[in-house]
Design a protein around this motif. Structure first.
Motif, PDB file in Angstrom:
ATOM      1  N   VAL A 231      61.254  12.957 -37.513  1.00  0.00           N
ATOM      2  CA  VAL A 231      61.433  12.235 -38.769  1.00  0.00           C
ATOM      3  C   VAL A 231      60.713  12.992 -39.884  1.00  0.00           C
ATOM      4  CG1 VAL A 231      61.008  10.085 -40.036  1.00  0.00           C
ATOM      5  CG2 VAL A 231      61.604   9.997 -37.602  1.00  0.00           C
ATOM      6  N   ARG A 232      61.395  13.156 -41.018  1.00  0.00           N
ATOM      7  CA  ARG A 232      60.745  13.703 -42.201  1.00  0.00           C
ATOM      8  C   ARG A 232      60.394  12.554 -43.141  1.00  0.00           C
ATOM      9  NH1 ARG A 232      62.646  18.631 -46.321  1.00  0.00           N
ATOM     10  NH2 ARG A 232      60.587  19.618 -46.302  1.00  0.00           N
ATOM     11  N   ILE A 233      59.148  12.526 -43.590  1.00  0.00           N
ATOM     12  CA  ILE A 233      58.689  11.466 -44.484  1.00  0.00           C
ATOM     13  C   ILE A 233      58.085  12.066 -45.747  1.00  0.00           C
ATOM     14  CG2 ILE A 233      58.202   9.919 -42.540  1.00  0.00           C
ATOM     15  CD1 ILE A 233      55.181  10.396 -43.127  1.00  0.00           C
ATOM     16  N   SER A 234      58.069  11.273 -46.793  1.00  0.00           N
ATOM     17  CA  SER A 234      57.240  11.561 -47.957  1.00  0.00           C
ATOM     18  C   SER A 234      55.944  10.795 -47.766  1.00  0.00           C
ATOM     19  CB  SER A 234      57.932  11.114 -49.247  1.00  0.00           C
ATOM     20  OG  SER A 234      58.899  12.046 -49.672  1.00  0.00           O
ATOM     21  N   ALA A 235      54.830  11.521 -47.700  1.00  0.00           N
ATOM     22  CA  ALA A 235      53.553  10.862 -47.403  1.00  0.00           C
ATOM     23  C   ALA A 235      53.071   9.997 -48.565  1.00  0.00           C
ATOM     24  CB  ALA A 235      52.495  11.911 -47.068  1.00  0.00           C
ATOM     25  N   THR A 236      53.536  10.281 -49.770  1.00  0.00           N
ATOM     26  CA  THR A 236      53.164   9.475 -50.931  1.00  0.00           C
ATOM     27  C   THR A 236      54.261   9.571 -51.977  1.00  0.00           C
ATOM     28  OG1 THR A 236      51.549   9.196 -52.743  1.00  0.00           O
ATOM     29  CG2 THR A 236      51.866  11.426 -51.904  1.00  0.00           C
ATOM     30  N   ASP A 237      54.396   8.513 -52.771  1.00  0.00           N
ATOM     31  CA  ASP A 237      55.324   8.526 -53.903  1.00  0.00           C
ATOM     32  C   ASP A 237      54.720   9.204 -55.125  1.00  0.00           C
ATOM     33  OD1 ASP A 237      57.266   7.122 -52.496  1.00  0.00           O
ATOM     34  OD2 ASP A 237      56.657   5.155 -53.282  1.00  0.00           O
ATOM     35  N   TRP A 238      53.419   9.445 -55.094  1.00  0.00           N
ATOM     36  CA  TRP A 238      52.696   9.968 -56.275  1.00  0.00           C
ATOM     37  C   TRP A 238      52.824   9.007 -57.461  1.00  0.00           C
ATOM     38  CZ3 TRP A 238      49.618  14.180 -55.599  1.00  0.00           C
ATOM     39  CH2 TRP A 238      49.922  15.072 -54.564  1.00  0.00           C
ATOM     40  N   HIS A 261      59.383  12.841 -31.565  1.00  0.00           N
ATOM     41  CA  HIS A 261      58.926  14.135 -31.069  1.00  0.00           C
ATOM     42  C   HIS A 261      58.138  14.937 -32.085  1.00  0.00           C
ATOM     43  CE1 HIS A 261      62.359  13.628 -28.026  1.00  0.00           C
ATOM     44  NE2 HIS A 261      61.223  13.482 -27.391  1.00  0.00           N
ATOM     45  N   TYR A 262      58.351  14.676 -33.371  1.00  0.00           N
ATOM     46  CA  TYR A 262      57.540  15.343 -34.401  1.00  0.00           C
ATOM     47  C   TYR A 262      57.691  14.586 -35.707  1.00  0.00           C
ATOM     48  CZ  TYR A 262      61.754  17.450 -36.488  1.00  0.00           C
ATOM     49  OH  TYR A 262      62.963  17.647 -37.091  1.00  0.00           O
ATOM     50  N   ILE A 263      56.732  14.786 -36.598  1.00  0.00           N
ATOM     51  CA  ILE A 263      56.785  14.212 -37.941  1.00  0.00           C
ATOM     52  C   ILE A 263      56.636  15.351 -38.940  1.00  0.00           C
ATOM     53  CG2 ILE A 263      55.717  12.632 -39.585  1.00  0.00           C
ATOM     54  CD1 ILE A 263      54.806  10.959 -37.189  1.00  0.00           C
ATOM     55  N   HIS A 264      57.583  15.426 -39.855  1.00  0.00           N
ATOM     56  CA  HIS A 264      57.655  16.478 -40.862  1.00  0.00           C
ATOM     57  C   HIS A 264      57.171  15.862 -42.177  1.00  0.00           C
ATOM     58  CE1 HIS A 264      60.481  19.850 -42.605  1.00  0.00           C
ATOM     59  NE2 HIS A 264      59.266  19.885 -43.116  1.00  0.00           N
ATOM     60  N   VAL A 265      56.052  16.349 -42.699  1.00  0.00           N
ATOM     61  CA  VAL A 265      55.351  15.645 -43.772  1.00  0.00           C
ATOM     62  C   VAL A 265      55.559  16.338 -45.117  1.00  0.00           C
ATOM     63  CG1 VAL A 265      53.149  14.752 -44.594  1.00  0.00           C
ATOM     64  CG2 VAL A 265      53.635  14.825 -42.130  1.00  0.00           C
ATOM     65  N   TYR A 282      49.853  22.207 -51.232  1.00  0.00           N
ATOM     66  CA  TYR A 282      49.337  20.930 -51.738  1.00  0.00           C
ATOM     67  C   TYR A 282      49.640  19.739 -50.835  1.00  0.00           C
ATOM     68  CZ  TYR A 282      54.057  19.732 -53.407  1.00  0.00           C
ATOM     69  OH  TYR A 282      55.393  19.433 -53.489  1.00  0.00           O
ATOM     70  N   GLN A 283      50.627  19.845 -49.946  1.00  0.00           N
ATOM     71  CA  GLN A 283      50.950  18.719 -49.072  1.00  0.00           C
ATOM     72  C   GLN A 283      50.257  18.799 -47.710  1.00  0.00           C
ATOM     73  OE1 GLN A 283      55.366  17.568 -50.813  1.00  0.00           O
ATOM     74  NE2 GLN A 283      55.287  19.089 -49.187  1.00  0.00           N
ATOM     75  N   LEU A 284      49.585  19.895 -47.439  1.00  0.00           N
ATOM     76  CA  LEU A 284      48.949  20.049 -46.132  1.00  0.00           C
ATOM     77  C   LEU A 284      47.877  18.995 -45.855  1.00  0.00           C
ATOM     78  CD1 LEU A 284      48.731  23.935 -45.869  1.00  0.00           C
ATOM     79  CD2 LEU A 284      50.076  22.403 -44.407  1.00  0.00           C
ATOM     80  N   VAL A 299      54.596  18.744 -38.654  1.00  0.00           N
ATOM     81  CA  VAL A 299      55.072  19.923 -39.380  1.00  0.00           C
ATOM     82  C   VAL A 299      54.614  19.824 -40.825  1.00  0.00           C
ATOM     83  CG1 VAL A 299      57.097  21.259 -40.078  1.00  0.00           C
ATOM     84  CG2 VAL A 299      57.086  20.071 -37.867  1.00  0.00           C
ATOM     85  N   GLY A 300      53.929  20.860 -41.297  1.00  0.00           N
ATOM     86  CA  GLY A 300      53.493  20.913 -42.685  1.00  0.00           C
ATOM     87  C   GLY A 300      54.458  21.726 -43.524  1.00  0.00           C
ATOM     88  N   VAL A 301      54.580  21.375 -44.814  1.00  0.00           N
ATOM     89  CA  VAL A 301      55.547  22.037 -45.696  1.00  0.00           C
ATOM     90  C   VAL A 301      55.045  21.934 -47.137  1.00  0.00           C
ATOM     91  CG1 VAL A 301      56.951  19.976 -46.126  1.00  0.00           C
ATOM     92  CG2 VAL A 301      58.040  22.225 -46.163  1.00  0.00           C
ATOM     93  N   GLY A 302      55.514  22.831 -47.984  1.00  0.00           N
ATOM     94  CA  GLY A 302      55.249  22.705 -49.409  1.00  0.00           C
ATOM     95  C   GLY A 302      54.382  23.791 -49.997  1.00  0.00           C
ATOM     96  N   LEU A 303      54.982  24.740 -50.717  1.00  0.00           N
ATOM     97  CA  LEU A 303      54.284  25.847 -51.369  1.00  0.00           C
ATOM     98  C   LEU A 303      53.382  26.598 -50.396  1.00  0.00           C
ATOM     99  CD1 LEU A 303      53.455  24.498 -54.955  1.00  0.00           C
ATOM    100  CD2 LEU A 303      55.289  26.031 -54.229  1.00  0.00           C
ATOM    101  N   ILE A 304      53.899  26.805 -49.207  1.00  0.00           N
ATOM    102  CA  ILE A 304      53.271  27.700 -48.224  1.00  0.00           C
ATOM    103  C   ILE A 304      54.074  28.995 -48.294  1.00  0.00           C
ATOM    104  CG2 ILE A 304      52.672  28.039 -45.798  1.00  0.00           C
ATOM    105  CD1 ILE A 304      52.772  24.929 -45.563  1.00  0.00           C
ATOM    106  N   THR A 305      53.471  30.039 -48.820  1.00  0.00           N
ATOM    107  CA  THR A 305      54.255  31.219 -49.178  1.00  0.00           C
ATOM    108  C   THR A 305      53.820  32.504 -48.497  1.00  0.00           C
ATOM    109  OG1 THR A 305      52.840  31.583 -51.112  1.00  0.00           O
ATOM    110  CG2 THR A 305      54.850  30.267 -51.439  1.00  0.00           C
TER     111      THR A 305
END
Length: 372
Positions: A231-238, A261-265, A282-284, A299-305
């Motif tokens: 499942v992919r979630i948004s951890a916050t609405d900001w 089996h995993y959570i994609h944040v 910033y989302q890590l 799973v971590g994502v977001g401006l990981i370059t």
């Protein structure tokens, strides 16, 4: 050994490293059908050296598409077109492939992003339709007001996800990711900013989580145990008063107990008033907080370059795997370059083995199980 290039089990799925290709909408379809664009796009990504390719958000019903040009998996024609594109890709790459199943809810019926700013299309206009949502609340003041789903409509949504999951299983896909992030329908039910219902699907946190948990249970029941389901979630609405990290942790625990089996944040996308404090990785911190509360991979994502940034995130325990989207669109060989930087190897077609520049140690190894 590099953490980024160490193996990882996601339920029944064994990954050769911890680089995941995040879903990226292509807006290239007619009537939800995959086509030659997807063959070349997925084919290029499948030779990148990542461990798992998650295809773009794929609608479970026609009205669940973000735009008229989105991919679907809601009828036999969609399934057949997906199968044809997938077969072309798999002939040359053994990379596991998963599909992100989605319903855009009130954020459906839009232009493509490069046309009219990607804004909403009125139901009566060309390429438009009436959208649905947990409550009759538009995403933006200028958008058409969606129809609030009744209980029968909610049941149809659950059934549509299960039916699409069965199609994914018939296609031989390796994983399903449920899209409950970025302001789309399942996220709309989660957030008190978009869910003003007073029935069993609104109000208290447990009630707002109900639809996503019902969808997850229905999808798990519809597919074989050999398929990973995440499942992919948004951890916050900001946004103050919206969905936040504490509620995300409660949801993650509920999913963990159910065998997710995993959570994609990820984060954001629910409300135009969001104020995102963006920056490198910033989302890590959200992924790290959730990871401390669940047993299964995050799973971590977001401006990981950069490879060093991804490696450090894993070493610090902020995530179990790293998802890349824009970075891989910009550099299809990002995992190759990461392997060179971190002293690792990646598997690819033997046709590419001579690509390593002189002076570098061997970093490419031939993939097995393809037409090669």
């Amino acid at each position: 050994m590099s953490a980024l290039f160490s193996p990882l089990a996601i339920g029944p799925l064994q990954l050769c490293n911890r680089i995941v290709i995040a879903p990226m909408c292509q807006y290239a379809c007619t009537d939800g059908l995959a086509n030659d664009w997807h063959v070349q796009h997925w084919g290029a990504l499948s030779q990148s050296g990542a461990a798992l390719l998650l295809t773009e958000a794929t609608a479970v019903v026609p009205e669940g598409r973000i735009s008229w040009a989105d991919l679907g998996l809601y009828d036999d024609a969609c399934e057949a077109a997906f199968a044809q594109a997938l077969a072309s890709v798999r002939r040359w790459s053994p990379m596991p492939v998963g599909v992100q199943l989605a319903h855009a809810g009130r954020k459906a019926s839009t232009h493509r992003p490069w046309e009219h700013g990607g804004g909403a299309i009125a139901p009566e206009a060309a390429h438009g339709w009436r959208t649905v949502a947990p409550s009759a609340l538009a995403y933006a003041d200028s958008d058409p007001v969606p129809a609030a789903l009744d209980t029968a409509g909610i049941a149809r949504v659950v059934q549509a996800f299960a039916d699409a999951a069965r199609r994914a299983a018939r296609l031989g896909l390796d994983a399903i990711e449920l899209h409950a992030a970025h302001g789309y329908l399942l996220h709309q039910f989660l957030s008190p900013l978009s869910n003003h219902r007073e029935d069993a699907y609104g109000g208290a946190l447990e009630s707002r989580m109900r639809l996503l948990l019902e969808v997850f249970d229905a999808v798990r029941a519809a597919v074989p145990a050999t398929m990973a389901v995440g499942v992919r979630i948004s951890a916050t609405d900001w946004v103050d008063g919206g969905w936040d990290l504490a509620q995300s942790i409660a949801l993650a625990r509920a999913l963990d107990v159910r065998g997710c089996h995993y959570i994609h944040v990820s984060s954001g996308g629910l409300h135009p008033a969001q104020r995102i404090v963006a920056g490198s990785g910033y989302q890590l911190p959200f992924a790290e907080a959730i990871r401390r509360e669940v047993d299964r991979p995050v799973v971590g994502v977001g401006l990981i370059t950069t490879p060093e940034q991804a490696e450090a995130a894993l070493e610090r325990g902020q995530a179990d795997a790293i998802a890349l989207a824009r970075a891989l669109l910009y550099d299809l060989r990002w995992p190759w370059h990461a392997a060179a930087a971190l002293g690792a190897t990646v598997a690819t077609s033997p046709r590419f083995l001579r690509a390593v520049p002189h002076g570098l140690p061997p970093l490419l190894v031939p993939a097995t199980g393809t037409a090669d």
